[in-house]
Design a protein around this motif. Structure first.
Motif, PDB file in Angstrom:
ATOM      1  N   TRP A 157       0.848  -1.190   0.000  1.00  0.00           N
ATOM      2  CA  TRP A 157       0.000   0.000   0.000  1.00  0.00           C
ATOM      3  C   TRP A 157       0.884   1.241   0.000  1.00  0.00           C
ATOM      4  CZ3 TRP A 157      -5.431  -0.341   0.299  1.00  0.00           C
ATOM      5  CH2 TRP A 157      -5.943  -1.618   0.583  1.00  0.00           C
ATOM      6  N   GLU A 158       0.394   2.312  -0.581  1.00  0.00           N
ATOM      7  CA  GLU A 158       0.943   3.633  -0.308  1.00  0.00           C
ATOM      8  C   GLU A 158       0.313   4.125   0.988  1.00  0.00           C
ATOM      9  OE1 GLU A 158       0.734   6.495  -3.467  1.00  0.00           O
ATOM     10  OE2 GLU A 158       0.816   4.935  -5.015  1.00  0.00           O
ATOM     11  N   CYS A 159       1.028   4.988   1.722  1.00  0.00           N
ATOM     12  CA  CYS A 159       0.454   5.517   2.964  1.00  0.00           C
ATOM     13  C   CYS A 159       0.808   6.978   3.139  1.00  0.00           C
ATOM     14  CB  CYS A 159       0.912   4.694   4.175  1.00  0.00           C
ATOM     15  SG  CYS A 159       2.626   4.944   4.666  1.00  0.00           S
ATOM     16  N   SER A 160       0.091   7.598   4.059  1.00  0.00           N
ATOM     17  CA  SER A 160       0.325   9.001   4.387  1.00  0.00           C
ATOM     18  C   SER A 160       1.519   9.108   5.330  1.00  0.00           C
ATOM     19  CB  SER A 160      -0.944   9.613   4.993  1.00  0.00           C
ATOM     20  OG  SER A 160      -1.373   8.880   6.131  1.00  0.00           O
ATOM     21  N   HIS A 161       1.728  10.305   5.830  1.00  0.00           N
ATOM     22  CA  HIS A 161       2.944  10.657   6.573  1.00  0.00           C
ATOM     23  C   HIS A 161       3.232   9.698   7.730  1.00  0.00           C
ATOM     24  CE1 HIS A 161       6.024  13.190   8.259  1.00  0.00           C
ATOM     25  NE2 HIS A 161       5.332  13.417   9.367  1.00  0.00           N
ATOM     26  N   LEU A 162       4.465   9.185   7.767  1.00  0.00           N
ATOM     27  CA  LEU A 162       4.901   8.301   8.850  1.00  0.00           C
ATOM     28  C   LEU A 162       5.830   8.991   9.830  1.00  0.00           C
ATOM     29  CD1 LEU A 162       5.745   5.030   6.860  1.00  0.00           C
ATOM     30  CD2 LEU A 162       3.838   5.353   8.457  1.00  0.00           C
ATOM     31  N   GLY A 163       6.370  10.146   9.470  1.00  0.00           N
ATOM     32  CA  GLY A 163       7.421  10.775  10.262  1.00  0.00           C
ATOM     33  C   GLY A 163       8.780  10.362   9.726  1.00  0.00           C
ATOM     34  N   GLY A 164       9.800  11.152  10.064  1.00  0.00           N
ATOM     35  CA  GLY A 164      11.142  10.828   9.598  1.00  0.00           C
ATOM     36  C   GLY A 164      11.328  11.111   8.119  1.00  0.00           C
ATOM     37  N   ASP A 165      10.827  12.277   7.667  1.00  0.00           N
ATOM     38  CA  ASP A 165      10.906  12.619   6.245  1.00  0.00           C
ATOM     39  C   ASP A 165      12.333  12.533   5.715  1.00  0.00           C
ATOM     40  OD1 ASP A 165       8.361  13.263   6.962  1.00  0.00           O
ATOM     41  OD2 ASP A 165       8.457  15.363   6.406  1.00  0.00           O
ATOM     42  N   ARG A 166      13.302  12.905   6.534  1.00  0.00           N
ATOM     43  CA  ARG A 166      14.704  12.912   6.072  1.00  0.00           C
ATOM     44  C   ARG A 166      15.232  11.516   5.784  1.00  0.00           C
ATOM     45  NH1 ARG A 166      18.116  13.136  11.495  1.00  0.00           N
ATOM     46  NH2 ARG A 166      16.453  12.666  12.988  1.00  0.00           N
ATOM     47  N   PHE A 167      14.478  10.487   6.208  1.00  0.00           N
ATOM     48  CA  PHE A 167      14.893   9.114   5.946  1.00  0.00           C
ATOM     49  C   PHE A 167      14.122   8.487   4.782  1.00  0.00           C
ATOM     50  CE2 PHE A 167      15.712   9.615  10.606  1.00  0.00           C
ATOM     51  CZ  PHE A 167      17.098   9.667  10.503  1.00  0.00           C
ATOM     52  N   ALA A 168      13.440   9.341   3.987  1.00  0.00           N
ATOM     53  CA  ALA A 168      12.734   8.828   2.802  1.00  0.00           C
ATOM     54  C   ALA A 168      13.733   8.152   1.854  1.00  0.00           C
ATOM     55  CB  ALA A 168      12.030   9.977   2.084  1.00  0.00           C
ATOM     56  N   GLY A 169      13.259   7.053   1.158  1.00  0.00           N
ATOM     57  CA  GLY A 169      11.980   6.449   1.257  1.00  0.00           C
ATOM     58  C   GLY A 169      11.763   5.697   2.571  1.00  0.00           C
ATOM     59  N   THR A 170      10.598   5.920   3.155  1.00  0.00           N
ATOM     60  CA  THR A 170      10.256   5.272   4.418  1.00  0.00           C
ATOM     61  C   THR A 170       9.090   4.324   4.214  1.00  0.00           C
ATOM     62  OG1 THR A 170       8.710   7.025   5.069  1.00  0.00           O
ATOM     63  CG2 THR A 170      11.019   7.286   5.735  1.00  0.00           C
ATOM     64  N   MET A 171       9.083   3.264   5.010  1.00  0.00           N
ATOM     65  CA  MET A 171       7.946   2.352   4.988  1.00  0.00           C
ATOM     66  C   MET A 171       7.809   1.718   6.362  1.00  0.00           C
ATOM     67  SD  MET A 171       9.158  -1.019   2.805  1.00  0.00           S
ATOM     68  CE  MET A 171      10.268  -2.260   3.521  1.00  0.00           C
ATOM     69  N   ILE A 172       6.638   1.172   6.605  1.00  0.00           N
ATOM     70  CA  ILE A 172       6.375   0.474   7.859  1.00  0.00           C
ATOM     71  C   ILE A 172       5.757  -0.872   7.517  1.00  0.00           C
ATOM     72  CG2 ILE A 172       4.090   1.553   8.176  1.00  0.00           C
ATOM     73  CD1 ILE A 172       4.734   1.591  11.231  1.00  0.00           C
ATOM     74  N   VAL A 173       6.162  -1.894   8.256  1.00  0.00           N
ATOM     75  CA  VAL A 173       5.642  -3.239   8.038  1.00  0.00           C
ATOM     76  C   VAL A 173       4.865  -3.644   9.282  1.00  0.00           C
ATOM     77  CG1 VAL A 173       6.177  -5.624   7.404  1.00  0.00           C
ATOM     78  CG2 VAL A 173       7.650  -3.766   6.597  1.00  0.00           C
ATOM     79  N   PHE A 174       3.572  -3.872   9.085  1.00  0.00           N
ATOM     80  CA  PHE A 174       2.677  -4.300  10.152  1.00  0.00           C
ATOM     81  C   PHE A 174       2.488  -5.819  10.078  1.00  0.00           C
ATOM     82  CE2 PHE A 174       0.927   0.075   9.318  1.00  0.00           C
ATOM     83  CZ  PHE A 174       1.269   0.626  10.546  1.00  0.00           C
ATOM     84  N   PRO A 175       2.134  -6.496  11.206  1.00  0.00           N
ATOM     85  CA  PRO A 175       1.642  -5.893  12.450  1.00  0.00           C
ATOM     86  C   PRO A 175       2.711  -5.476  13.453  1.00  0.00           C
ATOM     87  CG  PRO A 175       1.486  -8.272  12.622  1.00  0.00           C
ATOM     88  CD  PRO A 175       1.978  -7.980  11.221  1.00  0.00           C
TER      89      PRO A 175
END
Length: 292
Positions: A157-175
């Protein structure tokens, strides 16, 4: 992009990824297709009324949860039903529950206690492409999507702001809520393959959302010393602060590891592309680590 981007400057400085994962033990994800403004919930008028978006955000945050807008990389605005997910990232209670609504107003009635929704054994891989929030997220985040769609399309999925813009590309893996940064330089498909097998990639890991910054940093140093890449180990036993000194105890398969950190602040830096003023960020220096 005009001028140096925040992610370029962070890489030039060698900013530490570890400890930069922002807090979030429980999340409420909402599918919002179409363009997002600075706020995906409040500035997506083509899709969701701003007043309703605000009511949804206040309800979710009032329950102690984080909101996150998600959308498929291939837009599907013609479909009538929107998906939502409740995610628990706490160690030992990790879960994903999926549901659907036919109108955003119905989100105001979705129970937030985990009593509804369909459990899913599959991860959610959410890549920040929120360019109206920070341009680096759009430029670097979108570079990550082709490989993920090729190998893991059903969970991407694409997602909205996660924080840590300076570390783009950023992603989060759930759960588990594992934040990754600089992933446009990573083999993202392999990161997801390894996640499914119970392993993480410490080279790009920022930290786990349900854990504090000091625990994230302590885990980073312990993983490096032990060459440990399993997700389900090095869980925190205790955290204590004495002035600027932190002592974090971690469990490694029944053995206790004690990590001592000194908290400080960096030189002033700009952490987003839109920043007009530099500011210091929190830092942690390893002082000592003891293990059996």
């Amino acid at each position: 992009m005009s001028g140096p981007a925040c992610s370029d400057r962070a890489r030039e400085r060698g900013d530490a990824l570890a400890g930069s994962g922002s807090p979030g033990s429980r999340w409420f994800l909402v599918e919002i297709d179409g363009p997002w403004g600075h706020s995906a919930f409040l500035n997506a008028a083509r899709v969701i009324d701003p007043d309703l978006g605000l009511r949804i955000v206040r309800r979710i945050e009032g329950a102690g949860m984080r909101t996150l807008a998600i959308r498929r990389p291939a837009r599907r605005l013609s479909e009538a039903r929107m998906r939502w997910a409740i995610v628990d990232c706490e160690v030992g209670s990790e879960s994903i529950l999926w549901g659907e609504v036919d109108a955003y107003e119905a989100l105001l009635d979705v129970p937030l206690d985990g009593s509804t929704g369909e459990p899913s054994p599959d991860p959610i891989v959410a890549v920040c492409t929120h360019g109206r929030h920070d341009r680096c997220c759009a430029v670097r985040g979108r570079k990550v999507l082709p490989a993920l769609r090729e190998h893991h399309e059903s969970v991407t999925w694409e997602c909205s702001h996660l924080g840590g813009d300076r570390f783009a590309g950023t992603m989060i893996v759930f759960p588990q809520g594992l934040y990754y940064g600089n992933v446009d330089d990573a083999d993202v498909a392999t990161i997801v393959d390894r996640h499914r097998a119970g392993f993480l990639d410490p080279r790009f890991l920022r930290g786990r959302s349900s854990l504090s910054a000091q625990v994230q940093v302590a885990q980073h140093h312990a993983r490096a010393a032990l060459r440990e890449e399993r997700i389900d180990t090095l869980n925190p036993l205790s955290t204590a602060q004495d002035g600027s000194t932190w002592t974090v105890e971690l469990d490694h398969d029944g053995a206790r590891i004690v990590v001592t950190l000194e908290q400080g602040v960096s030189e002033p830096i700009t952490t987003t592309c839109a920043a007009v003023r530099a500011g210091a960020v929190r830092t942690f220096e390893l002082i000592e680590m003891t293990m059996p």
